[in-house]
Design a protein around this motif. Structure first.
Motif, short mmCIF file in Angstrom:
data_model
loop_
_atom_site.label_atom_id
_atom_site.label_comp_id
_atom_site.label_asym_id
_atom_site.label_seq_id
_atom_site.Cartn_x
_atom_site.Cartn_y
_atom_site.Cartn_z
N PRO A 184 75.13 60.03 -17.64
CA PRO A 184 74.23 60.59 -16.62
C PRO A 184 74.92 60.67 -15.26
O PRO A 184 75.78 59.85 -14.93
N PHE A 185 74.53 61.65 -14.49
CA PHE A 185 75.11 61.89 -13.17
C PHE A 185 74.05 61.64 -12.11
O PHE A 185 72.93 62.14 -12.20
N GLY A 186 74.38 60.82 -11.09
CA GLY A 186 73.45 60.52 -10.02
C GLY A 186 74.06 60.80 -8.66
O GLY A 186 75.27 60.99 -8.52
N ILE A 187 73.22 60.81 -7.64
CA ILE A 187 73.66 60.99 -6.26
C ILE A 187 73.08 59.86 -5.43
O ILE A 187 71.87 59.59 -5.47
N TYR A 188 73.96 59.20 -4.67
CA TYR A 188 73.54 58.18 -3.71
C TYR A 188 73.75 58.74 -2.31
O TYR A 188 74.81 59.30 -2.00
N ILE A 189 72.76 58.60 -1.45
CA ILE A 189 72.82 59.04 -0.06
C ILE A 189 72.76 57.81 0.85
O ILE A 189 71.81 57.02 0.74
N HIS A 190 73.77 57.64 1.71
CA HIS A 190 73.75 56.49 2.61
C HIS A 190 73.27 56.89 3.99
O HIS A 190 73.86 57.75 4.65
N VAL A 191 72.18 56.26 4.42
CA VAL A 191 71.61 56.45 5.76
C VAL A 191 72.05 55.24 6.59
O VAL A 191 71.58 54.13 6.34
N PRO A 192 72.92 55.42 7.59
CA PRO A 192 73.53 54.27 8.25
C PRO A 192 72.77 53.72 9.44
O PRO A 192 73.32 52.94 10.22
N PHE A 193 71.51 54.11 9.62
CA PHE A 193 70.78 53.76 10.83
C PHE A 193 69.78 52.63 10.60
O PHE A 193 69.10 52.59 9.58
N CYS A 194 69.71 51.72 11.58
CA CYS A 194 68.71 50.65 11.57
C CYS A 194 68.15 50.48 12.97
O CYS A 194 68.86 50.72 13.97
N ALA A 195 66.89 50.07 13.06
CA ALA A 195 66.29 49.82 14.38
C ALA A 195 66.88 48.56 15.00
O ALA A 195 67.12 48.50 16.21
N THR A 196 67.09 47.52 14.19
CA THR A 196 67.72 46.28 14.63
C THR A 196 68.67 45.83 13.54
O THR A 196 68.58 46.29 12.39
N ARG A 197 69.56 44.91 13.87
CA ARG A 197 70.51 44.39 12.88
C ARG A 197 70.03 43.02 12.39
O ARG A 197 69.86 42.09 13.18
N PRO A 236 73.24 68.26 -14.60
CA PRO A 236 72.07 68.08 -13.73
C PRO A 236 72.04 66.65 -13.17
O PRO A 236 72.52 65.71 -13.81
N VAL A 237 71.47 66.52 -12.00
CA VAL A 237 71.35 65.21 -11.36
C VAL A 237 70.16 64.48 -11.96
O VAL A 237 69.01 64.92 -11.83
N GLU A 238 70.46 63.36 -12.62
CA GLU A 238 69.40 62.59 -13.29
C GLU A 238 68.69 61.63 -12.33
O GLU A 238 67.51 61.32 -12.53
N THR A 239 69.42 61.15 -11.33
CA THR A 239 68.85 60.19 -10.39
C THR A 239 69.37 60.45 -8.98
O THR A 239 70.51 60.87 -8.79
N VAL A 240 68.52 60.20 -8.00
CA VAL A 240 68.89 60.21 -6.59
C VAL A 240 68.43 58.89 -5.99
O VAL A 240 67.30 58.43 -6.28
#
Length: 402
Positions: free
Chosen positions: A25-38, A85-89
């Motif tokens: 299976p083929f998946g896509i990971y999207i990294h969102v690098p933003f946080c309100a606080t650490r 096809p993308v099986e997972t995101v």
């Protein structure tokens, strides 16, 4: 979200040499690098607005993400086999819910513009309970998301304070209920156990809250004091005690017992689900050695035995995308020895275990010794961790690979 890379040969950092898809299976990971606080314990590739200043924004990140997805689609189209096809995101971070419902919908639209989503694809986003609402869940459900993972960590205020978590103890449960009301059948709550100052009754209260929320998936991780974090500095100064291994083991057994009694069965060492359909298919893709594209600053990708990872800083990431090519910081072509190690390391963490046929002669001999010690059992020609073996999983892997 991707497993740690092993040592392997690599060449020009900016140009990973891609081979064909591995067939899974083929998946896509999207990294969102933003946080309100650490958070004090976190060593992920994340940035607050103050840390970024004017060097990057959610808008510049979104534009670069669209560019990376388009570049990856072109690169993959040149391979011998058509892109499956993308099986997972999986949208992770960071705090993806800071993008809001419209922003997360735009992320999914950007994926659809370049790749085919398989019918019934699993589409997950991580969310911080404080940046969600009923309207947020309604929007992302309408956009096509099918699964929510909420960072709860604990129901005890003093534990959340040590972790520098900003949400109130009851908000995670309320968010889980709101997600279910919006039509999400699959909702996960994350727990962290072993935080300095956590008592047995604190963990019990957290488990009570999780079970009361009616979720179908729970992830529970022992606190790890990572070098370079605020928590590590506090431990080093003697302000907080380091997590105790015996306490961590007892807490894990307590979690497992409570969840199993409630019908949530472990399927990976740190994950429990209410049946097969509740399991996180995206993470199973990692553990089963599948292929995935990791897009966004610092994200890792794997394709047919080739792994690469993106530059980390959002501004540098956007600049690399703007100049064309995949924004890789480095890459590696996994050797046979690397693949053998990863296969054991990942498959053994699963309840389904490791086929004995995957072991070489030395590994098979080690397996017999480990089985005699009661850490693994052989069922249907598969090596499976026992309850005690789960507490010592890393050591079992080391013994198997010598």
């Amino acid at each position: 979200m991707s497993p740690a890379a092993t040592t392997a040969s690599h060449t020009d950092a900016s140009a990973p040499v891609l081979r064909d898809f591995g067939g899974g299976p083929f998946g896509i990971y999207i990294h969102v690098p933003f946080c309100a606080t650490r958070c004090g314990y976190c060593d992920f590739n994340t940035y607050t607005a103050g840390e970024l200043g004017t060097s990057a924004s959610t808008q510049s990140w979104a534009e670069a993400l669209r560019g990376e997805l388009a570049t990856a689609a072109r690169e993959f189209a040149a391979l011998p086999t058509a892109t499956p096809p993308v099986e997972t995101v999986f949208v992770g971070g960071g705090t993806p819910s800071l993008l809001g419902g419209d922003g997360l919908g735009a992320v999914l639209d950007a994926i659809r513009a370049e790749f085919d989503l398989a019918p019934g694809a699993e589409v997950t986003t991580e969310s911080n309970p404080e940046s969600t609402s009923p309207a947020f869940f309604d929007k992302i459900r309408a956009a096509g998301f099918t699964r929510i993972s909420l960072g709860m960590q604990s129901a005890a205020p003093h534990v959340l304070a040590v972790l520098d978590r900003t949400h109130t103890p009851g908000r995670a449960v309320a968010a889980a209920r709101e997600a279910r009301a919006a039509g999400f059948d699959h909702v996960n709550l994350d727990l962290i156990y072993g935080t300095p100052g956590e008592r047995d009754r604190d963990l019990d209260a957290s488990l009570d809250a999780v079970l009361d929320a009616g979720v179908d998936h729970v992830s529970a991780y022992s606190l790890i004091v990572e070098d370079g974090t605020a928590l590590a500095r506090r431990v080093r100064r003697g302000e907080l005690p380091a997590p105790d291994d015996d306490v961590l083991a007892a807490r894990y057994e307590r979690i497992d017992s409570r969840l199993e009694a409630a019908g949530l069965t472990w399927y990976e060492v740190s994950n429990w689900a209410a049946g097969d359909t509740a399991r996180c298919r995206h993470n199973l893709g990692y553990w089963d050695g599948g292929d995935w594209l990791g897009a966004g600053p610092g994200a890792h990708s794997h394709l047919g035995g080739v792994r690469w990872w993106n530059v980390k800083h959002p501004a540098r990431y956007a600049d690399r995308v703007a100049h064309g090519g995949l924004p890789a910081a480095d890459w590696e072509d996994l050797t046979a020895a690397d693949r053998y190690l990863e296969r054991i390391m990942l498959a053994l963490r699963l309840r389904t275990g490791l086929p004995l046929t995957d072991l070489d002669a030395e590994g098979a001999a080690a397996a017999r010794r480990i089985a005699a010690d009661g850490l693994v059992a052989v069922t249907d020609e598969r090596l499976i961790l026992t309850d005690r073996g789960r507490l010592l999983a890393d050591g079992v892997v080391r013994d198997l690979v010598g």
